[in-house]
Design an enzyme around this catalytic site. Structure first.
Site, PDB file in Angstrom:
ATOM      1  N   ASP A 181       0.805 -10.039  -1.951  1.00  0.00           N
ATOM      2  CA  ASP A 181       0.046  -8.918  -2.227  1.00  0.00           C
ATOM      3  C   ASP A 181       0.072  -7.807  -1.408  1.00  0.00           C
ATOM      4  OD1 ASP A 181      -0.716 -10.628  -4.472  1.00  0.00           O
ATOM      5  OD2 ASP A 181      -2.511 -11.205  -3.334  1.00  0.00           O
ATOM      6  N   ARG A 182      -0.251  -6.717  -1.834  1.00  0.00           N
ATOM      7  CA  ARG A 182      -0.623  -5.470  -0.941  1.00  0.00           C
ATOM      8  C   ARG A 182      -1.363  -5.741   0.481  1.00  0.00           C
ATOM      9  NH1 ARG A 182      -3.741  -0.100  -2.449  1.00  0.00           N
ATOM     10  NH2 ARG A 182      -2.945   1.401  -0.787  1.00  0.00           N
TER      11      ARG A 182
END
Length: 254
Positions: free
Chosen positions: A120-121
């Site tokens: 994920d970011r």
């Protein structure tokens, strides 16, 4: 940069031995075998001037293979380990123009490498990038589930009962999930937990803790398929060693 490139030994191949077209494309770093099959069926691959749509077609290294009218060359394999920082998306390009992990490894090699799986970011830690499509498929395919260890920091102390529940298994909307191992990551701070998991499900660690009413403040992947981020600063990268590449090729890890 001062990083010394590693010349990885090629896996043995016989130039007179035909290989399946999807494997040829994967070995050239174009895409995974599964995606290659889709491209072949879509009619964007030609061999010696003839469009090929039949799966299972075999080619030689000496054949002229075009993908979207561009010649496909078997490139040297490259393997780069990044210690991903927060705020970067794990894609090769981002339509929203956010920072991508590719910005961080831009100078690593002339070959087109791409991330294996995704973080994920706002998740940090170990991320492998390569142009070895064959290996990338093995490391991300649900059939070959790879061991991953995360260091999780939560918004409040995690109870011993919840740790036990995660170890025994909880029901999420897409099925049950349990950690292979879970324990406090600090003797003094019960907000920090280490969790080992094989599942390849999307955002699985965050979802486990959300389900139990916790909010994940930090999520750091410290181990993936035998690789760790030891001695690699956040945002920096290194080449894998020949030994690590052999271990991944042989599947000699958990």
């Amino acid at each position: 940069m001062g990083k010394k490139r590693v010349e990885y030994k090629e896996e043995d191949f016989d130039p007179t031995h035909p290989v399946r077209l999807n494997k040829f494309l994967a070995n050239a770093g174009v895409c995974s075998r599964r995606d290659a099959d889709k491209y072949i069926q879509a009619g964007v691959v030609s061999v010696n001037g003839v469009v090929v749509t039949e799966l299972g077609t075999k080619v030689l290294r000496s054949d002229v293979v075009l993908f979207h009218d561009n010649a496909v060359k078997i490139e040297k394999k490259q393997y780069v380990l990044l210690n991903k920082p927060k705020g970067y998306v794990t894609t090769s390009e981002d339509p929203q123009n956010r920072k991508t992990v590719m910005d961080l490894v831009r100078g690593a090699c002339p070959e087109r490498i791409y991330p294996v799986g995704r973080l994920d970011r706002n998740t940090t830690g170990v991320l492998l990038l390569t142009n070895d499509g064959e290996m990338a498929s093995k490391l991300t395919h649900p059939k070959f589930l790879k061991k991953k260890i995360y260091h999780v920091t939560l918004d409040r102390n995690v109870t011993a009962a919840d740790l036990r529940q995660i170890a025994e298994g909880i029901e999420l909307e897409d099925g049950s999930i349990k950690a292979d191992a879970i324990e406090y990551a600090s003797e003094t701070d019960k907000k920090q937990v280490g969790i080992e998991i094989h599942s390849g499900k999307n955002r699985i660690v965050r979802r486990i803790f959300d389900h139990l009413g916790y909010h994940v403040v930090k999520l750091d992947r410290v181990y993936f398929a035998g690789l760790t981020k030891k001695n690699v600063r956040r945002g920096d990268w290194r080449y894998l060693t020949e030994k690590e590449v052999n271990m991944l090729r042989m599947g000699a890890y958990e």
